[in-house]
Design a protein around this motif. Structure first.
Motif: not given
Length: 292
Positions: A128-150
């Motif tokens: 979607v982000n390659t087509l338009v600029r959008g907005v979304s809600i995301y859930a933070r991951q408990s693992n900081a490394a996964w959270d930062a990468q995602l």
């Protein structure tokens, strides 16, 4: 999982960015089969969901769906190599788009892209982000490394507005972004508890559902486009359907029931790609027996 182990997994996944899809798929099948055997809590949740939603299936059929789902989840994880490290061209080749005109048409603004929890969810969100600029809600991951990468992966193209889930203030930020013309990529089918939720049927089972889609449509006249990402043998297809007609309807409850019926239609089409691993029926109406 420790942060060190998560970083090691991320590094390993990133080495697969240049692999053919077929090679990642063969590895994912092995990983998925192992996960289905070893991760018993998620297997139990998956089978409980399938029993509730597909009582007509035999237990053998449900286990077959769950086993295929485990393979599909594993492949979706390995395919993040392209989402995180591939060029824009590589991402566009991995994720084809059908119905882009429904997103690119300025007459559809404000717009809600309804994205249920299928295994291709992240692939579709980035596409979607390659087509338009959008907005979304995301859930933070408990693992900081996964959270930062995602988070870094989701921010790669067009500088999307990503709002961490934290309560009532989310809606104000979403409305502000939609007013500025950004489509809202919304994941509607999680059980977030009884607060702000209503019970509407999902495959005939009362499911705690946040009626945000109906409320947004009533506040700002947003149109709703189903945005389902289907995993295929050679990648993914992001399906954008035509905006819903006659929405919103007579009531918030009726609108939310309609939303669940639309999700059901796609789940029936792709039963082994829907994320049955989450507790969709965790919150129960008073007096109802537990599903899990």
């Amino acid at each position: 999982m420790s942060e060190a182990l998560a970083r090691a997994w991320i590094a390993l996944i990133n080495t697969m960015a240049g692999w053919p899809v077929a090679v990642r798929t063969r590895l994912a099948n092995l990983v998925g089969d192992l996960l289905w055997l070893l991760i018993r809590p998620r297997r139990r949740i998956t089978l409980a969901n399938l029993r509730a939603c597909f009582p007509q299936m035999t237990e053998e059929e449900r286990r077959a769906v769950g086993s295929r789902l485990a393979r599909n989840i594993a492949r979706s994880v390995l395919d993040h190599a392209v989402l995180w490290r591939g060029s824009r061209e590589a991402v566009e080749a991995l994720v084809r788009v059908e119905g882009a005109e429904h997103v690119l048409d300025p007459a559809n603004r404000p717009l809600i892209l309804l994205a249920p929890h299928f295994v291709g969810l992240d692939a579709g969100g980035l596409r979607v982000n390659t087509l338009v600029r959008g907005v979304s809600i995301y859930a933070r991951q408990s693992n900081a490394a996964w959270d930062a990468q995602l988070l870094a992966g989701r921010q790669r193209f067009n500088d999307p507005v990503l709002i961490p889930r934290r309560g009532a203030s989310e809606l104000k930020e979403v409305l502000r972004a939609m007013k500025a013309g950004l489509p809202f990529y919304y994941l509607p089918d999680m059980d977030n508890g009884p607060i702000n939720s209503i019970f509407v049927p999902f495959f005939g089972v009362p499911a705690a559902t946040i009626p945000m889609v109906s409320r947004l449509a009533r506040v700002n006249g947003a149109r709703v486009v189903m945005s389902v990402t289907e995993m295929t043998d050679d990648g993914y297809v992001l399906h954008f359907e035509a905006p819903w007609r006659d929405f919103p309807g007579a009531s918030v409850e009726e609108d939310t029931e309609r939303m669940n019926r639309e999700i059901e239609r796609w789940v029936k089409r792709l039963p082994d790609q829907y994320l049955w691993t989450h507790k969709r029926f965790k919150t129960r109406p008073p007096g109802s027996p537990p599903v899990y």
